[in-house]
Design a protein around this motif. Structure first.
Motif, PDB file in Angstrom:
ATOM      1  N   ALA A 143       0.828  -1.207   0.000  1.00  0.00           N
ATOM      2  CA  ALA A 143       0.000   0.000   0.000  1.00  0.00           C
ATOM      3  C   ALA A 143       0.863   1.258   0.000  1.00  0.00           C
ATOM      4  N   VAL A 144       1.875   1.280   0.849  1.00  0.00           N
ATOM      5  CA  VAL A 144       2.754   2.453   0.905  1.00  0.00           C
ATOM      6  C   VAL A 144       3.575   2.559  -0.377  1.00  0.00           C
ATOM      7  N   ALA A 145       4.095   1.419  -0.851  1.00  0.00           N
ATOM      8  CA  ALA A 145       4.932   1.430  -2.053  1.00  0.00           C
ATOM      9  C   ALA A 145       4.141   1.850  -3.291  1.00  0.00           C
ATOM     10  N   SER A 146       2.846   1.573  -3.311  1.00  0.00           N
ATOM     11  CA  SER A 146       2.023   1.979  -4.459  1.00  0.00           C
ATOM     12  C   SER A 146       1.982   3.487  -4.616  1.00  0.00           C
ATOM     13  N   GLY A 147       1.985   4.182  -3.508  1.00  0.00           N
ATOM     14  CA  GLY A 147       1.929   5.631  -3.559  1.00  0.00           C
ATOM     15  C   GLY A 147       3.282   6.305  -3.568  1.00  0.00           C
ATOM     16  N   THR A 148       4.310   5.581  -3.135  1.00  0.00           N
ATOM     17  CA  THR A 148       5.649   6.184  -3.063  1.00  0.00           C
ATOM     18  C   THR A 148       6.650   5.252  -3.742  1.00  0.00           C
ATOM     19  N   THR A 149       7.521   4.654  -2.942  1.00  0.00           N
ATOM     20  CA  THR A 149       8.507   3.704  -3.471  1.00  0.00           C
ATOM     21  C   THR A 149       8.549   2.487  -2.557  1.00  0.00           C
ATOM     22  N   LEU A 150       9.176   1.429  -3.037  1.00  0.00           N
ATOM     23  CA  LEU A 150       9.322   0.226  -2.221  1.00  0.00           C
ATOM     24  C   LEU A 150      10.151   0.508  -0.972  1.00  0.00           C
ATOM     25  N   HIS A 153      10.170   3.238   0.750  1.00  0.00           N
ATOM     26  CA  HIS A 153       9.260   3.846   1.731  1.00  0.00           C
ATOM     27  C   HIS A 153       8.322   2.801   2.339  1.00  0.00           C
ATOM     28  N   GLY A 154       7.914   1.830   1.530  1.00  0.00           N
ATOM     29  CA  GLY A 154       7.066   0.756   2.048  1.00  0.00           C
ATOM     30  C   GLY A 154       7.766  -0.033   3.133  1.00  0.00           C
ATOM     31  N   TYR A 155       9.020  -0.405   2.873  1.00  0.00           N
ATOM     32  CA  TYR A 155       9.791  -1.123   3.893  1.00  0.00           C
ATOM     33  C   TYR A 155      10.054  -0.227   5.100  1.00  0.00           C
ATOM     34  N   GLY A 156      10.269   1.054   4.862  1.00  0.00           N
ATOM     35  CA  GLY A 156      10.467   1.991   5.964  1.00  0.00           C
ATOM     36  C   GLY A 156       9.249   2.063   6.864  1.00  0.00           C
ATOM     37  N   ALA A 157       8.071   2.094   6.265  1.00  0.00           N
ATOM     38  CA  ALA A 157       6.830   2.130   7.054  1.00  0.00           C
ATOM     39  C   ALA A 157       6.696   0.864   7.891  1.00  0.00           C
ATOM     40  N   LEU A 158       7.041  -0.272   7.316  1.00  0.00           N
ATOM     41  CA  LEU A 158       6.987  -1.527   8.064  1.00  0.00           C
ATOM     42  C   LEU A 158       7.982  -1.507   9.221  1.00  0.00           C
ATOM     43  N   ALA A 159       9.175  -0.982   8.987  1.00  0.00           N
ATOM     44  CA  ALA A 159      10.178  -0.897  10.047  1.00  0.00           C
ATOM     45  C   ALA A 159       9.700  -0.003  11.191  1.00  0.00           C
ATOM     46  N   VAL A 160       9.110   1.130  10.840  1.00  0.00           N
ATOM     47  CA  VAL A 160       8.602   2.045  11.879  1.00  0.00           C
ATOM     48  C   VAL A 160       7.493   1.369  12.677  1.00  0.00           C
ATOM     49  N   LEU A 161       6.572   0.715  11.990  1.00  0.00           N
ATOM     50  CA  LEU A 161       5.481   0.029  12.680  1.00  0.00           C
ATOM     51  C   LEU A 161       6.018  -1.070  13.598  1.00  0.00           C
TER      52      LEU A 161
END
Length: 95
Positions: A70-77, A79-87
């Motif tokens: 979901a995050v990577a669809s709007g930004t980059t992969l 950022h998607g992994y970054g969001a998962l790391a933060v969570l």
């Protein structure tokens, strides 16, 4: 001029190596974590504790890839992994 050097392992070999390492890590940590939970839980609450732990693991298995996608669809992969790391850090800190 030659092509620039590629960082890290790429291609099928890199993907397969990462998959093997991920599987091995999961295969080692899951039984150890569940054994530690079982050892520290009173017998009368063992079923509830193990059920909750398995539910959390299953939600992570399903929710992690969905969050990254979901995050990577709007930004980059990345950022998607970054969001998962933060969570993951936030969830670990809240325990």
């Amino acid at each position: 001029m030659g092509s620039p050097p590629r960082p890290g392992r790429r291609g099928l070999a890199g993907i397969l190596a990462a998959a093997v390492l991920t599987g091995a890590g999961t295969g080692l940590i899951t039984p150890l974590g569940f054994a530690a939970l079982a050892a520290g839980t009173p017998a009368e609450r063992l079923g509830q504790t193990m059920g909750a732990a398995e539910l959390g693991r299953e939600l992570g298995d399903a929710g992690g890839p969905l969050l990254v996608a979901a995050v990577a669809s709007g930004t980059t992969l990345t950022h998607g992994y970054g969001a998962l790391a933060v969570l993951t850090v936030v969830a670990a800190a809240s325990v």
